[in-house]
Design a protein around this motif. Structure first.
Motif, short mmCIF file in Angstrom:
data_model
loop_
_atom_site.label_atom_id
_atom_site.label_comp_id
_atom_site.label_asym_id
_atom_site.label_seq_id
_atom_site.Cartn_x
_atom_site.Cartn_y
_atom_site.Cartn_z
N ILE A 1 0.87 -1.17 0.00
CA ILE A 1 0.00 0.00 0.00
C ILE A 1 0.91 1.22 0.00
O ILE A 1 1.77 1.35 0.88
CB ILE A 1 -0.93 0.02 1.23
N VAL A 2 0.72 2.09 -1.00
CA VAL A 2 1.57 3.28 -1.13
C VAL A 2 0.70 4.53 -1.06
O VAL A 2 -0.23 4.69 -1.85
CB VAL A 2 2.35 3.26 -2.46
N ILE B 1 -2.55 3.82 -3.48
CA ILE B 1 -2.68 2.68 -4.38
C ILE B 1 -2.35 1.42 -3.59
O ILE B 1 -1.38 1.39 -2.85
CB ILE B 1 -1.80 2.81 -5.65
N ARG B 2 -3.20 0.42 -3.73
CA ARG B 2 -2.99 -0.90 -3.10
C ARG B 2 -2.66 -1.88 -4.21
O ARG B 2 -3.44 -2.05 -5.14
CB ARG B 2 -4.25 -1.34 -2.37
N ILE B 3 -1.46 -2.49 -4.11
CA ILE B 3 -0.94 -3.34 -5.19
C ILE B 3 -0.82 -4.79 -4.71
O ILE B 3 -0.18 -5.05 -3.69
CB ILE B 3 0.45 -2.85 -5.64
N ALA C 1 -4.90 -5.92 -10.55
CA ALA C 1 -3.73 -6.10 -9.67
C ALA C 1 -3.59 -4.94 -8.69
O ALA C 1 -2.74 -5.00 -7.81
CB ALA C 1 -2.46 -6.20 -10.52
N TYR C 2 -4.42 -3.92 -8.84
CA TYR C 2 -4.31 -2.76 -7.96
C TYR C 2 -5.68 -2.13 -7.77
O TYR C 2 -6.62 -2.36 -8.55
CB TYR C 2 -3.33 -1.72 -8.55
N SER C 3 -5.78 -1.30 -6.76
CA SER C 3 -6.95 -0.44 -6.57
C SER C 3 -6.44 0.91 -6.06
O SER C 3 -5.40 0.98 -5.42
CB SER C 3 -7.94 -1.06 -5.59
N THR C 4 -7.16 1.96 -6.39
CA THR C 4 -6.78 3.29 -5.95
C THR C 4 -7.91 3.90 -5.13
O THR C 4 -9.09 3.60 -5.35
CB THR C 4 -6.44 4.21 -7.14
N ASP C 5 -7.50 4.78 -4.22
CA ASP C 5 -8.47 5.50 -3.40
C ASP C 5 -7.82 6.81 -2.99
O ASP C 5 -6.94 6.81 -2.11
CB ASP C 5 -8.87 4.67 -2.18
#
Length: 182
Positions: free
Chosen positions: A32-33, A81-83, A73-77
């Motif tokens: 998680i970045v 970004i969760r990878i 492979a990822y989601s953003t909020d």
């Protein structure tokens, strides 16, 4: 099972490199970045796509945006970004470098690389043919007096006066060294 590492990365300067430790063969990890632009959070545009790129220690590499099952492979909020990290990132012991590239229309913006230090598994490079079960080997090969070595391996107490060391593979009895019970 899932292990998560959460970090904050500034897109304006490298700063302290982000390092993640993992073991060769791992597959249940995510990153998680939280993204910054200077002192402010950098909001990921809703219409931006992301591509995760990597290069392993052996020079192999690739890029992905979906997982093998077809899911993202990822989601953003917002600024996060969760990878999902794929197994290929951990296939080779050494340093794997990974970065995220965001694409929106004709504009591309990449993060600084994350270094994944992949440690080899304890048994990852031991061939089955090289493994020796000591108790089994002793039982099959070396029972009895071993001659001039002064070592006796067996379950019965040695009678040879030249025996200096008695090894009982069953773990019973008393150890003998130089003819004296220890």
């Amino acid at each position: 099972m899932l292990l998560t590492k959460e970090v904050t990365m500034n897109l304006n300067y490298r700063g302290v490199p982000i390092v993640m430790d993992a073991l060769q063969g791992d597959s249940g990890r995510e990153l998680i970045v939280h993204l910054l632009s200077g002192d402010d959070y950098w909001e990921i545009p809703d219409d931006a796509d992301a591509l995760i790129q990597y290069r392993c220690a052996d020079g192999s590499g690739g890029a992905y945006d979906t997982l093998s099952d077809g899911s993202p492979a990822y989601s953003t909020d917002g600024h996060t970004i969760r990878i999902s990290l794929i197994g290929q990132l951990f296939a080779m012991a050494g340093i794997t470098r990974m970065q995220v590239t965001f694409v929106r229309q004709s504009v591309q913006l990449s993060t600084f690389p994350v270094e994944i230090r992949v440690a080899s598994q304890v048994n990852a490079e031991i061939a089955d043919s090289e493994y020796v079960n000591l108790a089994q080997w002793l039982d099959e090969n070396k029972k009895g007096d071993t001659g001039d070595s002064g070592v006796y391996i067996g379950v019965e107490e040695p009678t040879n006066p030249n025996v200096n060391v008695w090894i009982n593979p069953n773990g019973t009895g008393f150890p003998v060294y130089n003819g004296e019970v220890l």
